[in-house]
Design an enzyme around this catalytic site. Structure first.
Site, mmCIF file in Angstrom:
data_model
loop_
_atom_site.group_PDB
_atom_site.id
_atom_site.type_symbol
_atom_site.label_atom_id
_atom_site.label_comp_id
_atom_site.label_asym_id
_atom_site.label_seq_id
_atom_site.Cartn_x
_atom_site.Cartn_y
_atom_site.Cartn_z
ATOM 1 N N ALA A 12 0.873 -1.173 0.000
ATOM 2 C CA ALA A 12 0.000 0.000 0.000
ATOM 3 C C ALA A 12 0.910 1.222 0.000
ATOM 4 O O ALA A 12 1.692 1.415 0.937
ATOM 5 C CB ALA A 12 -0.894 -0.022 1.232
ATOM 6 N N GLY A 39 4.169 -0.887 -5.167
ATOM 7 C CA GLY A 39 5.019 -2.066 -5.361
ATOM 8 C C GLY A 39 5.237 -2.181 -6.861
ATOM 9 O O GLY A 39 4.286 -2.051 -7.645
ATOM 10 N N GLY A 41 5.910 -4.584 -8.961
ATOM 11 C CA GLY A 41 5.197 -5.647 -9.681
ATOM 12 C C GLY A 41 3.735 -5.304 -9.864
ATOM 13 O O GLY A 41 3.179 -5.424 -10.961
ATOM 14 N N LYS A 223 15.099 12.864 -19.446
ATOM 15 C CA LYS A 223 15.917 12.900 -20.680
ATOM 16 C C LYS A 223 15.443 11.858 -21.706
ATOM 17 O O LYS A 223 15.881 11.871 -22.841
ATOM 18 C CB LYS A 223 17.394 12.672 -20.336
ATOM 19 C CG LYS A 223 18.010 13.851 -19.567
ATOM 20 C CD LYS A 223 19.520 13.874 -19.645
ATOM 21 C CE LYS A 223 20.228 13.069 -18.593
ATOM 22 N NZ LYS A 223 19.926 13.321 -17.183
ATOM 23 N N ASP A 245 3.735 13.585 -10.053
ATOM 24 C CA ASP A 245 4.255 12.484 -9.227
ATOM 25 C C ASP A 245 4.916 11.456 -10.155
ATOM 26 O O ASP A 245 4.232 10.799 -10.934
ATOM 27 C CB ASP A 245 3.101 11.840 -8.438
ATOM 28 C CG ASP A 245 3.566 10.703 -7.542
ATOM 29 O OD1 ASP A 245 4.792 10.485 -7.436
ATOM 30 O OD2 ASP A 245 2.703 10.042 -6.944
ATOM 31 N N THR A 247 6.403 8.774 -9.178
ATOM 32 C CA THR A 247 6.426 7.428 -8.586
ATOM 33 C C THR A 247 5.760 6.439 -9.544
ATOM 34 O O THR A 247 4.635 6.663 -9.986
ATOM 35 C CB THR A 247 5.653 7.397 -7.242
ATOM 36 O OG1 THR A 247 5.988 8.539 -6.486
ATOM 37 C CG2 THR A 247 5.951 6.126 -6.484
ATOM 38 N N ASP A 251 7.694 1.778 -13.741
ATOM 39 C CA ASP A 251 6.771 0.635 -13.813
ATOM 40 C C ASP A 251 5.828 0.796 -14.999
ATOM 41 O O ASP A 251 5.532 -0.169 -15.713
ATOM 42 C CB ASP A 251 5.972 0.521 -12.511
ATOM 43 C CG ASP A 251 6.883 0.389 -11.315
ATOM 44 O OD1 ASP A 251 7.972 -0.201 -11.470
ATOM 45 O OD2 ASP A 251 6.528 0.889 -10.238
ATOM 46 N N LYS A 284 -0.542 12.143 -12.599
ATOM 47 C CA LYS A 284 -1.491 11.940 -11.487
ATOM 48 C C LYS A 284 -0.746 11.500 -10.240
ATOM 49 O O LYS A 284 0.300 10.837 -10.343
ATOM 50 C CB LYS A 284 -2.492 10.837 -11.858
ATOM 51 C CG LYS A 284 -3.453 11.245 -12.936
ATOM 52 C CD LYS A 284 -4.610 10.251 -13.003
ATOM 53 C CE LYS A 284 -5.441 10.495 -14.236
ATOM 54 N NZ LYS A 284 -5.601 9.317 -15.061
#
Ligand code: RIB
Length: 298
Positions: A12, A39, A41, A223, A245, A247, A251, A284
């Site tokens: 989480a 996470g 994955g 870049k 964001d 983050t 992925d 987002k």
């Protein structure tokens, strides 16, 4: 049967967005937060599924509130959760994430929880064999990752390893990997070459290819990216976006790339699609929650 099997962790993600990332000893007043799927994955599985790929996610969760959140979020995104192990003795993991809303940059601490205890014996490799592509990272115990990469290769799947977070790998890993997708920091860990420009990225990719990897894709943040298979080289600039964001951008890239490969696209098209998915994911707040849908790409 799923097109793509993803092995990795769910945690989480608790993300706090503010005017800066606090420094040690500092308290700041933030302006928004998100509790959602994270996470590497899990994020990659969501990215693939939102593009239209059938995904089987192999992972391990605790029998707790965040474990329930995981299953409901993954099911909502049409991800096959039948190979997720539920542990009665370990908790579901959590990541604490600080995001600078001006740049989208972050600082993350991940406590993996249940998947840190995943063992080779708990994995049913028959599931992997039924897919065409196997995608994984390095948040799961290494022996489990290696075991699954071997099972996938024995059954002629395409193996994609996103080597994050960077950690020591033996040569067995390199020979099993078809596509190796570090970011510039991870590439530096594996090669010792600091990447400042395209020339450094090329040198780093060449070194990785000499280590036995077939195809190298180094993501370079704002870049862009650099690809090499030792003969063909492709450099693509990042998509210009207002990032709130970043983050999970890596992925999103890996998910987008896997999906494009599954669809039989040429390497340049795969890289372009992945680049776009990654760019859109940064607009987002939240990693898994920020993954774009196929319709967002047009
Ligand atoms: O790649 C981003 C992810 O890394 C986050 O969702 C966080 O949970 C960590 O695993």
């Amino acid at each position: 049967m799923s097109d793509i099997t993803v092995l990795g962790i769910f945690v989480a993600d608790i993300s706090f967005s503010g005017n800066k990332i606090p420094t040690i000893g500092e308290t700041i007043l933030g302006d928004s937060y998100n509790i959602g799927p994270g996470g590497k994955g899990c994020n990659q599985a969501i990215a693939i599924s939102r593009l239209g790929g059938q995904v089987n996610f192999i992972s391990k969760l605790g029998n707790d509130e965040y474990g329930k959140l995981a299953i409901s979020k993954l099911k909502k995104d049409n991800i096959d959760t039948s190979n997720i192990i539920i542990s009665n003795t370990h908790k579901t993991g959590v990541a604490g994430i600080h995001v600078d809303r001006n740049t989208g940059k972050n600082a993350i601490t991940v406590v993996r929880g249940a998947p840190a205890s995943l063992t080779v014996e708990e994995i049913d490799t028959n599931i992997i064999k039924k897919s065409k592509i196997f995608l994984t990272q390095l948040e799961i115990p290494r022996e489990v990752t290696l075991h699954c990469l071997k099972a996938a290769k024995e059954n002629n799947l395409i193996n994609i390893l996103n080597p994050a977070p960077a950690c020591e790998l033996n040569d067995d890993f390199f020979s099993l990997v078809d596509y190796f997708t570090p970011n510039e920091t991870e590439a530096e860990f594996y090669t010792g070459i600091k990447i400042n420009d395209e020339k450094d990225a090329k040198e780093s990719a060449n070194k990785l290819i000499n280590m036995g990897i077939k195809n190298v894709i180094i993501t370079l943040g704002e870049k862009g990216l650099f690809y090499s298979d030792g003969k063909e080289e492709i450099y693509i600039k990042a998509m210009p976006v207002k990032a709130v964001d970043t983050t999970g951008a890596g992925d999103a890239f890996n998910g987008g790339f896997s999906f494009a490969l599954l669809k039989g696209k040429k390497i340049k098209e795969c890289l372009e699609m992945a680049n776009k998915v990654a760019g859109l994911s940064t607009t987002k707040l939240g990693a898994g929650d920020g993954m774009p849908f196929l319709k967002d790409l047009s």
